[in-house]
Motif scaffolding. Sequence first.
Motif, PDB file in Angstrom:
ATOM      1  N   HIS A   1       4.250  -6.902   0.068  1.00 24.79           N
ATOM      2  CA  HIS A   1       4.631  -5.904   1.072  1.00 24.79           C
ATOM      3  C   HIS A   1       4.491  -6.465   2.497  1.00 24.79           C
ATOM      4  CE1 HIS A   1       3.667  -2.510  -2.025  1.00 24.79           C
ATOM      5  NE2 HIS A   1       4.887  -3.008  -2.170  1.00 24.79           N
TER       6      HIS A   1
ATOM      7  N   PRO B   1       0.253  -0.093   3.270  1.00 24.69           N
ATOM      8  CA  PRO B   1       1.470   0.097   4.077  1.00 24.69           C
ATOM      9  C   PRO B   1       1.273   1.072   5.238  1.00 24.69           C
ATOM     10  CG  PRO B   1       1.981   0.188   1.732  1.00 24.69           C
ATOM     11  CD  PRO B   1       0.503   0.252   1.854  1.00 24.69           C
TER      12      PRO B   1
ATOM     13  N   HIS C   1       7.368  -6.662   5.243  1.00 22.29           N
ATOM     14  CA  HIS C   1       7.190  -6.154   6.598  1.00 22.29           C
ATOM     15  C   HIS C   1       7.587  -7.195   7.636  1.00 22.29           C
ATOM     16  CE1 HIS C   1       5.609  -2.502   8.446  1.00 22.29           C
ATOM     17  NE2 HIS C   1       5.188  -3.247   9.452  1.00 22.29           N
TER      18      HIS C   1
ATOM     19  N   PHE D   1      -0.080  -0.984   7.976  1.00 20.55           N
ATOM     20  CA  PHE D   1       0.998  -1.806   8.540  1.00 20.55           C
ATOM     21  C   PHE D   1       1.792  -0.986   9.555  1.00 20.55           C
ATOM     22  CE2 PHE D   1       1.578  -4.725   4.560  1.00 20.55           C
ATOM     23  CZ  PHE D   1       0.379  -5.344   4.855  1.00 20.55           C
TER      24      PHE D   1
ATOM     25  N   ASP E   1       2.290  -1.369  13.736  1.00 18.40           N
ATOM     26  CA  ASP E   1       3.564  -1.386  14.448  1.00 18.40           C
ATOM     27  C   ASP E   1       3.608  -0.320  15.536  1.00 18.40           C
ATOM     28  OD1 ASP E   1       4.523  -3.474  13.015  1.00 18.40           O
ATOM     29  OD2 ASP E   1       5.895  -2.320  11.767  1.00 18.40           O
TER      30      ASP E   1
END
Length: 341
Positions: free
Chosen positions: A22, A286, A26, A289, A293
Amino acid sequence: MQKIEEIYWLRAYGCVAVFLFHWLDHLNQRVDNIVTDLMRLPLVLGTPIFLFISVFVFAVRYDKQVPPGFLLQRVKYVMLPYLVYGFIYSTAEWIRLADSNNAVGFLNNAKEYFIYAGWHGYFLIIAMQFYAAYWCYTQFRLWRFNPVPWLWGGCLASMGYWGLAYWLDIEPPGYLLWIAPLGWVYLFFLALVLVRYYPLAPQADQCVRPKWMKSLSKPYWLLGFVALIVALTFNGGLAFSSKEVWVIPFFVLFTLWLMAFLKGRKAPAWVRYINVYSFGIYLAHPMFFALTDAVVGPFTLPLMAYAALLIVVGVLGSIVLNTIANTTTTGAMLFGKRLNV
């Protein structure tokens, strides 16, 4: 239940593989080339490893009879996190899309996540099907039959399923194609076969593995297959995911070799530590993540710094969240139970 060191190694490998797969996905917004494709090669085994382990551990622990409430326990600790994290991820996506030209209704978006399993938690739906299958396996005394022919039949069925689905361009909503058990049935029987020939007691060392198992456990079969995959990668002939025809023989060869290679090798503290938080890391990374961002942005840092930040935040954030959640029984059920190893 006897502690099986090989499973600790496999679970740690599966957790790291899913996380890094993952992570590479990304990073695709900034880099995607032959190098990242080759990096995905050992990572496509992550999801199959988790599914394999679930059946292997049950077959060792329960053998021919599961305890009362077996399925209810699985629902509590598997399907409740599916609903909780499904809500978190679906709501976050709904908010993200609301500020774009692709805005969708809340319920329609939730349907994609909950009904069509359109997020990485699709693994939990497959696992729940495996738990139900193992309940049937014990309830109807299917352990009377030799699982080896079923393993080969399962491999052919799973390879045929993925091959036919991609050949015919079958694309149901969400991840419905992925959660169908036919694509994963080989893992169920592989676990049963390996448990059948696994020495669980000193006297079981007399257990003689079949010749085919001894042969396929040799590393040259795996190395030869990996060489073929690498060649096809440079030729542009492969897609990288755990849902590909070539992953099935790859996983069988990998598991047969690794289980033999790891036998008697005690898992160190760092491997056991990953095991403890593996479920929480799988579910939550996730989300961290995305938070990275939102705070930093994928294009504001040099690539290596951004990649390292994703790893640090993804791992630490998942562990902290899982630690806090597991201070109560309810939190463990909702956010993923920490393993006792």
